[in-house]
Design a protein around this motif. Sequence first.
Motif, PDB file in Angstrom:
ATOM      1  N   SER A 193       0.844  -1.193   0.000  1.00 60.41           N
ATOM      2  CA  SER A 193       0.000   0.000   0.000  1.00 60.41           C
ATOM      3  C   SER A 193       0.879   1.242   0.000  1.00 60.41           C
ATOM      4  CB  SER A 193      -0.903   0.038   1.237  1.00 60.41           C
ATOM      5  OG  SER A 193      -1.764  -1.082   1.281  1.00 60.41           O
ATOM      6  N   VAL A 194       0.388   2.273  -0.634  1.00 54.71           N
ATOM      7  CA  VAL A 194       1.043   3.584  -0.579  1.00 54.71           C
ATOM      8  C   VAL A 194       0.056   4.558   0.037  1.00 54.71           C
ATOM      9  CG1 VAL A 194       2.011   5.490  -1.914  1.00 54.71           C
ATOM     10  CG2 VAL A 194       2.515   3.136  -2.580  1.00 54.71           C
ATOM     11  N   LEU A 195       0.440   5.168   1.169  1.00 53.39           N
ATOM     12  CA  LEU A 195      -0.403   6.147   1.855  1.00 53.39           C
ATOM     13  C   LEU A 195       0.165   7.539   1.606  1.00 53.39           C
ATOM     14  CD1 LEU A 195      -0.694   3.383   3.612  1.00 53.39           C
ATOM     15  CD2 LEU A 195      -1.724   4.885   5.282  1.00 53.39           C
ATOM     16  N   VAL A 196      -0.682   8.423   1.137  1.00 52.50           N
ATOM     17  CA  VAL A 196      -0.228   9.753   0.737  1.00 52.50           C
ATOM     18  C   VAL A 196      -1.045  10.824   1.449  1.00 52.50           C
ATOM     19  CG1 VAL A 196       0.074  11.330  -1.201  1.00 52.50           C
ATOM     20  CG2 VAL A 196       0.413   8.877  -1.546  1.00 52.50           C
ATOM     21  N   LYS A 222       0.507   6.285  -8.807  1.00 54.14           N
ATOM     22  CA  LYS A 222      -0.646   5.793  -9.565  1.00 54.14           C
ATOM     23  C   LYS A 222      -0.612   4.285  -9.766  1.00 54.14           C
ATOM     24  CE  LYS A 222       0.914   6.313 -14.401  1.00 54.14           C
ATOM     25  NZ  LYS A 222       0.803   7.130 -15.632  1.00 54.14           N
ATOM     26  N   ARG A 223       0.580   3.662  -9.693  1.00 56.46           N
ATOM     27  CA  ARG A 223       0.700   2.222  -9.940  1.00 56.46           C
ATOM     28  C   ARG A 223       0.676   1.400  -8.655  1.00 56.46           C
ATOM     29  NH1 ARG A 223       4.785   3.783 -14.258  1.00 56.46           N
ATOM     30  NH2 ARG A 223       3.667   3.469 -16.205  1.00 56.46           N
ATOM     31  N   ALA A 224       0.474   2.014  -7.514  1.00 54.91           N
ATOM     32  CA  ALA A 224       0.455   1.279  -6.239  1.00 54.91           C
ATOM     33  C   ALA A 224      -0.607   0.185  -6.261  1.00 54.91           C
ATOM     34  CB  ALA A 224       0.184   2.247  -5.092  1.00 54.91           C
ATOM     35  N   ASP A 225      -0.303  -0.955  -5.638  1.00 51.53           N
ATOM     36  CA  ASP A 225      -1.288  -2.036  -5.539  1.00 51.53           C
ATOM     37  C   ASP A 225      -2.573  -1.512  -4.904  1.00 51.53           C
ATOM     38  OD1 ASP A 225       0.550  -3.723  -6.622  1.00 51.53           O
ATOM     39  OD2 ASP A 225       1.075  -4.735  -4.753  1.00 51.53           O
ATOM     40  N   VAL A 226      -2.394  -0.811  -3.774  1.00 48.45           N
ATOM     41  CA  VAL A 226      -3.511  -0.132  -3.111  1.00 48.45           C
ATOM     42  C   VAL A 226      -3.038   1.284  -2.804  1.00 48.45           C
ATOM     43  CG1 VAL A 226      -5.039  -0.063  -1.113  1.00 48.45           C
ATOM     44  CG2 VAL A 226      -4.403  -2.264  -2.106  1.00 48.45           C
ATOM     45  N   LEU A 227      -3.797   2.267  -3.243  1.00 43.71           N
ATOM     46  CA  LEU A 227      -3.448   3.669  -3.001  1.00 43.71           C
ATOM     47  C   LEU A 227      -4.412   4.266  -1.990  1.00 43.71           C
ATOM     48  CD1 LEU A 227      -1.821   6.242  -3.644  1.00 43.71           C
ATOM     49  CD2 LEU A 227      -3.430   6.670  -5.523  1.00 43.71           C
ATOM     50  N   MET A 228      -3.866   5.002  -1.039  1.00 40.39           N
ATOM     51  CA  MET A 228      -4.689   5.649  -0.018  1.00 40.39           C
ATOM     52  C   MET A 228      -4.350   7.132   0.010  1.00 40.39           C
ATOM     53  SD  MET A 228      -4.618   2.761   2.951  1.00 40.39           S
ATOM     54  CE  MET A 228      -5.304   1.124   2.619  1.00 40.39           C
ATOM     55  N   LEU A 229      -5.302   7.947  -0.372  1.00 36.72           N
ATOM     56  CA  LEU A 229      -5.117   9.399  -0.432  1.00 36.72           C
ATOM     57  C   LEU A 229      -5.787  10.024   0.784  1.00 36.72           C
ATOM     58  CD1 LEU A 229      -5.886   9.912  -4.239  1.00 36.72           C
ATOM     59  CD2 LEU A 229      -3.633   9.797  -3.138  1.00 36.72           C
ATOM     60  N   ASP A 230      -4.975  10.564   1.676  1.00 36.72           N
ATOM     61  CA  ASP A 230      -5.483  11.095   2.938  1.00 36.72           C
ATOM     62  C   ASP A 230      -5.673  12.607   2.876  1.00 36.72           C
ATOM     63  OD1 ASP A 230      -6.204  10.850   5.695  1.00 36.72           O
ATOM     64  OD2 ASP A 230      -4.269  11.725   6.212  1.00 36.72           O
ATOM     65  N   LEU A 258      -7.648  -0.542 -10.060  1.00 35.22           N
ATOM     66  CA  LEU A 258      -6.826  -0.688  -8.862  1.00 35.22           C
ATOM     67  C   LEU A 258      -7.536  -0.058  -7.672  1.00 35.22           C
ATOM     68  CD1 LEU A 258      -3.371   0.270 -10.422  1.00 35.22           C
ATOM     69  CD2 LEU A 258      -4.176  -2.032  -9.825  1.00 35.22           C
ATOM     70  N   PRO A 259      -7.636  -0.753  -6.548  1.00 39.45           N
ATOM     71  CA  PRO A 259      -8.373  -0.230  -5.387  1.00 39.45           C
ATOM     72  C   PRO A 259      -7.742   1.042  -4.826  1.00 39.45           C
ATOM     73  CG  PRO A 259      -7.203  -2.256  -4.823  1.00 39.45           C
ATOM     74  CD  PRO A 259      -7.096  -2.109  -6.305  1.00 39.45           C
ATOM     75  N   THR A 260      -8.600   2.004  -4.525  1.00 41.76           N
ATOM     76  CA  THR A 260      -8.160   3.310  -4.041  1.00 41.76           C
ATOM     77  C   THR A 260      -9.032   3.727  -2.853  1.00 41.76           C
ATOM     78  OG1 THR A 260      -7.576   3.892  -6.323  1.00 41.76           O
ATOM     79  CG2 THR A 260      -7.672   5.695  -4.723  1.00 41.76           C
ATOM     80  N   PHE A 261      -8.383   4.173  -1.802  1.00 41.64           N
ATOM     81  CA  PHE A 261      -9.076   4.680  -0.621  1.00 41.64           C
ATOM     82  C   PHE A 261      -8.802   6.175  -0.500  1.00 41.64           C
ATOM     83  CE2 PHE A 261      -8.938   0.239   0.137  1.00 41.64           C
ATOM     84  CZ  PHE A 261      -9.910  -0.085   1.077  1.00 41.64           C
ATOM     85  N   MET A 262      -9.749   6.912   0.049  1.00 43.74           N
ATOM     86  CA  MET A 262      -9.579   8.352   0.252  1.00 43.74           C
ATOM     87  C   MET A 262     -10.218   8.761   1.572  1.00 43.74           C
ATOM     88  SD  MET A 262     -10.523   9.813  -3.544  1.00 43.74           S
ATOM     89  CE  MET A 262     -10.052   8.865  -5.009  1.00 43.74           C
TER      90      MET A 262
END
Length: 311
Positions: A193-196, A222-230, A258-262
């Motif tokens: 996961s990449v948390l930003v 943008k290519r992270a398996d799971v991206l989390m934009l905080d 690709l799954p993305t959380f915000m």
Amino acid sequence: MEPIRETMKRVVNAPAFSERYNEMRREVLEHPGVQKFLEENAAEVDKNVVDKGLGKLYEYIYQSHDCNKCPGLGDCINTLKGFEPNLVLERGNIGIAYTPCRLKNQYDNKRRASSLIHSMYMPKEVMQATLADFEPDASRMEAFRAVTEFLDKATGPDNLPEKGLYFYGKFGVGKSYLLSAVANELAEMNVKSVLVFVPEFMREMKQAIGDQTLQEKVDYVKRADVLMLDDIGAEAMSSWTRDEVLGTILHYRMAERLPTFMTSNFSYSELQHHLTYSQRGEKEDLKAARVMERIKALTEPIKLDGKNRRN
């Protein structure tokens, strides 16, 4: 002078030495681990083998087994810290093989999991979040259920739900904490996961133009398996960061499923209003709507409420 052989024979045959030896032998042979080993190897181990291997058996019983004598990995009492002894037969003789103990395995697993989470500008205390410590009261139960449903469907890096979650609500209700808790749960499944933290990330993107690292950084996120934009929406969004950075990242992830959380303090409609106006005060409805279309395609909105837990 008395020959050394005769001296040793006299010491060994002394009543006190013989008594101590027999006591040690009895203590060794009464140990449950030794008894189990002897039972499993009864066909190959006789009295002579036991007597020859008594030193190894003694070394075995006075160490920690299943971490029962160690308060923690740093205070391990064993010959090899973090490794527990196992009795083995080596060419007809009793020996000891060392394998990682439970506490070392837990430590190594935690380090491995941590290496699967890349945090960009996120606070360290948030990165240690766990679902076990998340309090799913009435105001946060919907978010907790949504997260557990996502994790139930995720079985590894090659099998993840396509759609993530969009947590919104007021300050301090646990949105960022929940992101990190999900990332830590996914790490246990070998999912990266990449948390930003979005406001700081957008500031760095402007600087990246000058040092020519913009494309590299955007591609990584943008290519992270799971991206989390905080904390999306907390930044002073320019037309360029909205369209060329955020829009590019979201478009790629939508296309690649690709799954993305915000997380945000804004609901969908409030965020769209925020994205509509550039720093110059220009109203750009169409471009804002395009970004929101991608956000809606990537996430399901979940509101978090309740008390401010930062106070």
